[in-house]
Design an enzyme around this catalytic site. Structure first.
Site: not given
Ligand code: SF4
Length: 492
Positions: A23, A49, A128-129, A268
């Site tokens: 996300c 995402g 997010n997570g 990344y």
């Protein structure tokens, strides 16, 4: 709320061999046409995402307005007819990649931001997570009468807020977030507030920006740049910020913990033009290449990146080794998600659809290929075959992360442990499996040095989360352990 029907997506076949961030989040306060800025921010966060995106805006006249759609941000949030639904000077948004279990059947009900009405007013939430005790919380909440409307772990936060007895939404959020475990960078919006919170270890990123009188919260700094906003600072691990028309208030609602930011964001996930912890992601990746060249030198004619994420590390490797850098692999920028059914034949073509070997450059050469990671190894094998078909004399792999041996439970989609090549094979066995002339991964210490820790990894108190490499999980993966489906180091 405006919805689109669920669709079948074929994920980019190349990316099946990558770990995927799940996300990106973005919020704007105090700017005209806030939703337009959120759409631009989400576009800059698209790499975090690609399956779905949503925006919620607020105006006193129309209340909360929601659009959640499947597909890329640009597919929907560039249309005037869509943006007209989202007026106001406050908006938050979310871009999402679904977890492995729901891949191919993304349900609109799971797309964020989620929205809930409380007695004291509405609240939209984007996360997010990953909440590591979401299964346990969900069953407790259902036993006590909660009715869930999505499969999203984020909905646990909403139900916990609903059960809190606090009189205002920020206090209810504090109550809820003290109960959940895991990694979370959360953005929420009420009728008058933009709220940002980072979990006590700060596993996932969240930054604060300003543009004129407006405030911005974003997963990454690259999404501040796209709207011409100025980077102010990172939201600190364990910090909650509440932005209102009176300014910004900073709170510390959690017990202090040592920070454990995700080191894979440097390798990344984050965009190379983002800055994290004062260090440019590009520079961290370039330094990884320098470290790799020192740790694993090789005699070769060319250093080539596996594009795009291997590029800065390949540049660093070339600079440190003196071996010329070249674009030995060309990426087709226009291959992404398709709507075609994934037949075997097309799956086999997956890598070729996206990458082509630059025959004129590599023929007759000893080539060092620099890639960010090896997950399943399927792509690396195909790239090696394509290199040899194009006439390369030798192929040496240098990998800009340590072997990925353990799954991530903190908001990154990881294959089951058995499918991680490095969980089953030693470095030498992987070299044999890939049939390459040599293969080396960067060491954990080398990675830490490249990411701003000259003394390397502090074994007693590591400076980052590196669980997917080390198996040392800084936050208990409660649900995964209870499911018993993924063996953890202590269980092995
Ligand atoms: S397990 Fe790996 S990918 Fe997940 S948060 Fe930790 S370092 Fe990042």
């Amino acid at each position: 709320m405006t919805d689109t029907p669920a669709a079948n997506f074929l994920s980019d076949p190349f990316d099946d061999d990558k770990l995927r961030e799940e996300c990106g989040v973005y919020g704007v306060f105090g700017m005209d046409e806030a939703a337009n800025f959120v759409a631009l921010g989400l576009h800059a966060l698209q790499h975090r995402g690609q399956e779905a995106a949503g925006i919620v805006s607020y105006t006193p006249d129309t209340g909360f307005n929601t659009v959640r759609r499947l597909g890329y941000v640009r597919d929907h949030f560039t249309k005037q007819s869509v943006m007209d639904i989202l007026p106001g000077r406050m908006a938050i948004g979310h871009t999402r990649y679904s977890t492995a279990g729901s891949k191919g059947q993304t349900a609109l009900r799971d797309v964020q931001p989620l929205y809930a009405d409380f007695a004291m007013g509405g609240c939209a939430i984007a996360h997010n997570g990953n909440i590591t005790n979401a299964d346990a919380l969900r069953s407790q909440l259902i036993d006590r009468g909660s009715i869930f409307q999505s499969a999203s772990d984020t909905e646990c936060i909403v139900h916990l807020m609903a059960r809190s007895i606090q009189k205002n939404i920020p206090d209810r959020m504090k109550d809820a977030l003290r109960i959940v475990e895991g990694a979370f960078s959360v953005i929420a919006m009420t009728r008058s507030k933009l709220i940002g919170v980072r979990d006590p270890m700060g596993v996932r990123p969240l930054v604060l920006g300003r543009r004129g009188e407006g405030w911005i919260l974003s997963s990454e700094t690259c999404a501040l740049d796209i709207i011409g906003a100025e980077f102010v600072r990172e939201i600190e691990p364990g910090e909650m910020v509440i932005i209102t028309s009176s300014g910004l208030e900073s709170l510390r609602p959690f017990e202090d913990r040592d920070p454990r930011f995700c080191v894979f964001e440097y390798v990344y996930f984050s965009r190379p033009d983002s800055v994290i912890g004062g260090l440019s992601v590009y520079e961290a990746r370039r330094r990884i290449g320098v470290e790799l060249a020192r740790e694993a030198p090789v005699e070769a004619d060319l250093v080539c990146p596996v594009p795009d994420s291997g590029t800065p590390a390949a540049i660093g490797f070339s600079q440190a080794s003196g071996i010329p850098y070249a674009m030995g692999i060309i990426k087709n920028q226009y291959v992404g998600r398709t709507f075609i059914e994934p037949t075997e034949q097309i799956r086999d073509m997956g890598v070729r659809l996206k990458l082509n070997i630059n025959r004129a450059v590599v023929a007759g050469k000893r080539v060092v290929l620099v890639d960010d990671s090896v997950v399943r190894g399927t792509t690396s094998r195909k790239i090696k075959d394509m290199m040899l078909d194009a006439g390369a004399k030798e192929v040496h792999f240098r990998i800009a992360s340590p072997p990925t041996k353990w799954p991530c439970f903190y908001g990154v989609d990881t294959p089951e442990r058995e499918k991680l090549l490095a969980a089953r094979m030693s470095e030498d066995e992987i070299r044999t499996y890939l049939q390459v002339d040599s293969l080396r991964f960067i060491s954990l210490d080398g990675l830490y040095r490249a990411c701003g820790n000259p003394a390397g990894r502090n074994v007693a108190e590591p400076q980052f989360c590196d669980a997917c490499f080390s198996g040392e999980y800084p936050i208990e993966p409660t649900d995964a352990r209870a499911r018993g489906c993924m063996k953890l180091p202590e269980d092995a």
